[in-house]
Design an enzyme around this catalytic site. Structure first.
Site, short mmCIF file in Angstrom:
data_model
loop_
_atom_site.label_atom_id
_atom_site.label_comp_id
_atom_site.label_asym_id
_atom_site.label_seq_id
_atom_site.Cartn_x
_atom_site.Cartn_y
_atom_site.Cartn_z
N SER A 33 0.97 -1.30 -0.03
CA SER A 33 -0.06 -0.06 0.00
C SER A 33 0.89 1.19 0.08
CB SER A 33 -0.93 0.06 1.28
OG SER A 33 -1.53 -1.03 1.44
N HIS A 64 -4.41 -0.89 -4.36
CA HIS A 64 -3.62 -1.77 -4.88
C HIS A 64 -4.27 -2.02 -6.63
CE1 HIS A 64 -2.25 -4.02 -1.28
NE2 HIS A 64 -3.25 -3.13 -0.72
N HIS A 86 -4.09 -11.31 -1.65
CA HIS A 86 -4.07 -11.67 -0.21
C HIS A 86 -4.80 -12.93 0.19
CE1 HIS A 86 -3.26 -7.19 -0.50
NE2 HIS A 86 -2.38 -7.45 0.43
N TYR A 88 -6.57 -12.91 2.95
CA TYR A 88 -8.10 -12.42 3.59
C TYR A 88 -9.02 -12.07 2.42
CZ TYR A 88 -6.12 -7.87 2.68
OH TYR A 88 -5.65 -6.76 2.06
N GLU A 89 -8.52 -12.32 1.33
CA GLU A 89 -9.55 -11.87 0.01
C GLU A 89 -10.06 -13.23 -0.25
OE1 GLU A 89 -7.94 -8.93 -2.89
OE2 GLU A 89 -6.06 -9.76 -2.08
N ALA A 116 2.77 -2.60 4.14
CA ALA A 116 2.27 -1.79 5.12
C ALA A 116 2.04 -2.85 6.47
CB ALA A 116 1.01 -1.07 5.02
N MET A 213 -0.56 -8.57 6.73
CA MET A 213 -1.31 -9.74 6.40
C MET A 213 -0.76 -10.19 5.19
SD MET A 213 -4.96 -7.74 7.16
CE MET A 213 -5.30 -6.99 8.85
N SER A 214 0.47 -9.98 4.64
CA SER A 214 1.10 -10.39 3.63
C SER A 214 2.33 -11.03 3.41
CB SER A 214 0.96 -9.23 2.53
OG SER A 214 1.81 -8.12 2.93
N ASN A 237 0.93 2.48 11.70
CA ASN A 237 0.13 2.77 12.86
C ASN A 237 0.74 1.73 14.12
OD1 ASN A 237 -1.40 0.35 11.08
ND2 ASN A 237 -1.80 -0.01 13.20
N HIS A 249 -8.48 2.27 7.80
CA HIS A 249 -7.76 1.82 6.57
C HIS A 249 -7.52 3.31 5.82
CE1 HIS A 249 -6.48 -0.78 3.44
NE2 HIS A 249 -6.92 -0.19 2.47
#
Ligand code: HPA
Length: 276
Positions: A33, A64, A86, A88-89, A116, A213-214, A237, A249
């Protein structure tokens, strides 16, 4: 795409190779990101849309893009991956790892991954640039499960997943450019929910410095093929519970763009001095 299905990889390889012409990419860069602008810095770009590559889905996250950009950056032949898959997708780990398989088949020697991430180490506030020293695979998924594909090790050695020489080069480049860069362990989780405060405390105890997450699936594939890896996290963050503030986000995207400019300077400096 089934396990050990070289067909899936080779169809994608053939589609990308056809577009490369005589270009032989030596380095692949996966953009997280906020780093999308780096794809625009590629000289003589050939833009290969995911929709033209068999097995590459359309990425579903705002911010993305879905394309590979081939060309040169600082004189080095590169393939830049703008938009990743990802877990999560809903993608299986092998889809997340497919681009790395394609890069290796095309002769890429070095994979640079960026992402990120949330800060776990208490001294890593939002806006920290972190060189990845190592990772924790807390996704409980692995793209290498099943029949090894040709050129892949059955049991990849993971004692130095992020190449020590490349990390030393990254540190030197950052130091010379007067860019503050921390170094730490990246924990890869499934997502898509951000962590709870209890989970962030758990990660801290497990030895993580950042959480995202990647990245992990790509690096597992690359290491199984002997591709050297280098990774960077843009900490957007502090993890949940560290400062007591919630995050959004949108905030994640805004902060990552500032640090991304510094990371772009480091990446270009590395490419100028890389040996591959
Ligand atoms: N957790 C997981 N992934 C992230 C975060 C986070 O706090 N920030 C950006 N990506």
């Amino acid at each position: 795409m089934g396990k050990g299905d070289e067909g899936g990889t080779s169809a994608a390889v053939a589609a990308v190779r056809k577009r490369l012409g005589t270009l032989k990419p030596r380095v692949a860069i996966v953009l997280g990101s906020g780093l999308g602008f780096l794809a625009d810095a590629v000289a003589d770009p050939v833009r290969i849309l995911y929709s033209t590559i068999p097995g590459f889905p359309e990425p579903g996250v705002a911010g993305h893009k879905g394309e590979l950009v081939a060309g040169t950056l600082e004189g080095v032949p590169v393939l830049v991956q703008a938009g990743r898959f990802h877990l999560y997708e809903g993608h299986p780990a092998e889809v997340a790892g497919l681009p790395a398989r394609v890069f290796a088949e095309l002769g890429v020697q070095i994979l640079i991954v960026t992402n990120a991430a949330g800060g776990v180490r208490r001294t890593f506030p939002g806006g920290t640039l972190m060189l990845i020293a190592d990772h924790l695979n807390l996704m409980w998924r692995n793209p290498l499960i099943g029949q090894p594909q040709p050129g892949e090790q059955r049991f990849p050695i993971m004692h130095a997943p992020y190449d020590p020489e490349l990390r030393a080069l990254a540190r030197a480049v950052a130091r010379e450019a007067k860019i503050t860069m921390e170094e730490g362990v990246y924990a890869g989780l499934l997502g898509p929910s951000y962590e709870t405060p209890a989970e962030v405390r758990m990660l801290e105890r497990l030895g993580a410095d950042a959480v995202g997450m990647s990245t992990v699936p790509e690096v597992l594939v690359a290491r199984s093929r002997g591709v050297r890896c280098l990774g960077f996290s843009i900490i957007t963050n502090p993890g949940a519970g560290i400062t007591g503030e919630a995050l959004s986000h949108t905030e994640v995207l805004a902060v990552s763009e500032q640090v991304a400019r510094q990371l772009a300077i480091v990446l270009k400096g590395i490419l100028r001095r890389i040996d591959c």
